[in-house]
Design an enzyme around this catalytic site. Structure first.
Site, PDB file in Angstrom:
ATOM      1  N   SER A 114       0.859  -1.176   0.000  1.00  0.00           N
ATOM      2  CA  SER A 114       0.000   0.000   0.000  1.00  0.00           C
ATOM      3  C   SER A 114       0.900   1.233   0.000  1.00  0.00           C
ATOM      4  O   SER A 114       1.692   1.392  -0.928  1.00  0.00           O
ATOM      5  CB  SER A 114      -0.943  -0.031   1.201  1.00  0.00           C
ATOM      6  OG  SER A 114      -1.858   1.035   1.147  1.00  0.00           O
ATOM      7  N   ASP A 122      -4.324  -4.837   5.949  1.00  0.00           N
ATOM      8  CA  ASP A 122      -4.598  -5.698   4.799  1.00  0.00           C
ATOM      9  C   ASP A 122      -3.353  -6.528   4.480  1.00  0.00           C
ATOM     10  O   ASP A 122      -2.234  -6.026   4.496  1.00  0.00           O
ATOM     11  CB  ASP A 122      -4.971  -4.827   3.589  1.00  0.00           C
ATOM     12  CG  ASP A 122      -5.528  -5.634   2.438  1.00  0.00           C
ATOM     13  OD1 ASP A 122      -5.941  -6.782   2.656  1.00  0.00           O
ATOM     14  OD2 ASP A 122      -5.549  -5.092   1.313  1.00  0.00           O
ATOM     15  N   HIS A 127      -3.004  -0.821  -3.256  1.00  0.00           N
ATOM     16  CA  HIS A 127      -4.261  -0.133  -3.019  1.00  0.00           C
ATOM     17  C   HIS A 127      -4.388   1.037  -3.996  1.00  0.00           C
ATOM     18  O   HIS A 127      -3.600   1.978  -3.952  1.00  0.00           O
ATOM     19  CB  HIS A 127      -4.333   0.367  -1.581  1.00  0.00           C
ATOM     20  CG  HIS A 127      -4.466  -0.734  -0.581  1.00  0.00           C
ATOM     21  ND1 HIS A 127      -4.169  -0.582   0.756  1.00  0.00           N
ATOM     22  CD2 HIS A 127      -4.858  -2.028  -0.711  1.00  0.00           C
ATOM     23  CE1 HIS A 127      -4.387  -1.719   1.387  1.00  0.00           C
ATOM     24  NE2 HIS A 127      -4.801  -2.613   0.512  1.00  0.00           N
TER      25      HIS A 127
END
Length: 205
Positions: A28, A148, A55
């Site tokens: 990310s 995540d 992301h």
């Protein structure tokens, strides 16, 4: 939490007898910069498949495949629904859809709710990849600012795959690698330089 970086002997032990057909790389915040250091180091004769997921803000087309196609020795393209995975190709998850891999080793896109506030979510891709590839999967988790990927790395480990996490001490955002280390005790914790060295070794050993 005390974090021990993996030594060369740990890498040798983790790779012993292992054949890798798919490498999934998730990240990310800071992930793009990390991939700039990693993907150009994969040689043109690489025969595993690589799938990268970062992301991407919803409503914005991802240009990551185009960006990295200019820098990588392997062909780079965005993953498409129902497309079979090919060896020697780097795929990127697009924006707005979860990306998963079916047991017949084709991509699947879905509009299910975000996971850890993200769609595409690293967990979705990693968990489905673990179910499809089992011990022939390597999962690599990079810099990121949320949790995540931790569930996905745990699933990869449960299915016998190789789990690798970037050293949180050098990550632009350490939350993601720290959570994965806390949750699943990955096989290897390496700086980006170590992951760059490792990647060419993950090729149907």
């Amino acid at each position: 939490m005390s974090i021990r970086l993996s030594a060369p002997a740990d890498v040798g032990q983790a790779l012993r007898g292992r054949r890798v057909e798919l490498v999934v790389i998730g990240g990310s915040a800071g992930g793009v910069d990390a991939l700039f250091q990693l993907l150009p180091g994969i040689p043109a004769d690489y025969r595993a498949t690589v799938v990268c997921i970062l992301h991407v803000p919803a409503g914005r087309d991802s240009r990551l495949a185009e960006l990295f196609d200019l820098r990588a020795a392997l062909p780079v393209r965005e993953a498409r629904d129902k497309e079979p995975l090919e060896p020697g190709v780097i795929y990127f998850a697009g924006s707005g859809y979860h990306l998963s891999i079916e047991r017949d080793r084709c991509f699947s896109l879905s509009c299910e709710p975000p996971v850890q506030f993200a769609r595409p979510a690293i967990d979705v891709l990693m968990e489905s990849s673990a179910d499809a590839y089992g011990p022939r999967l390597a999962g690599i988790l990079l810099s990121g600012a949320n949790h995540d990927g931790a569930d996905g790395m745990c699933r990869i480990r449960e299915c016998g795959g190789l789990t690798v996490v970037q050293d949180p001490g050098e990550a632009q955002a350490s939350t993601m690698p720290i959570e994965a280390i806390r949750r699943c005790a990955p096989d290897l914790v390496l700086p980006l330089s170590g992951i760059r060295t490792l990647l060419p070794m993950l090729r149907n050993l």
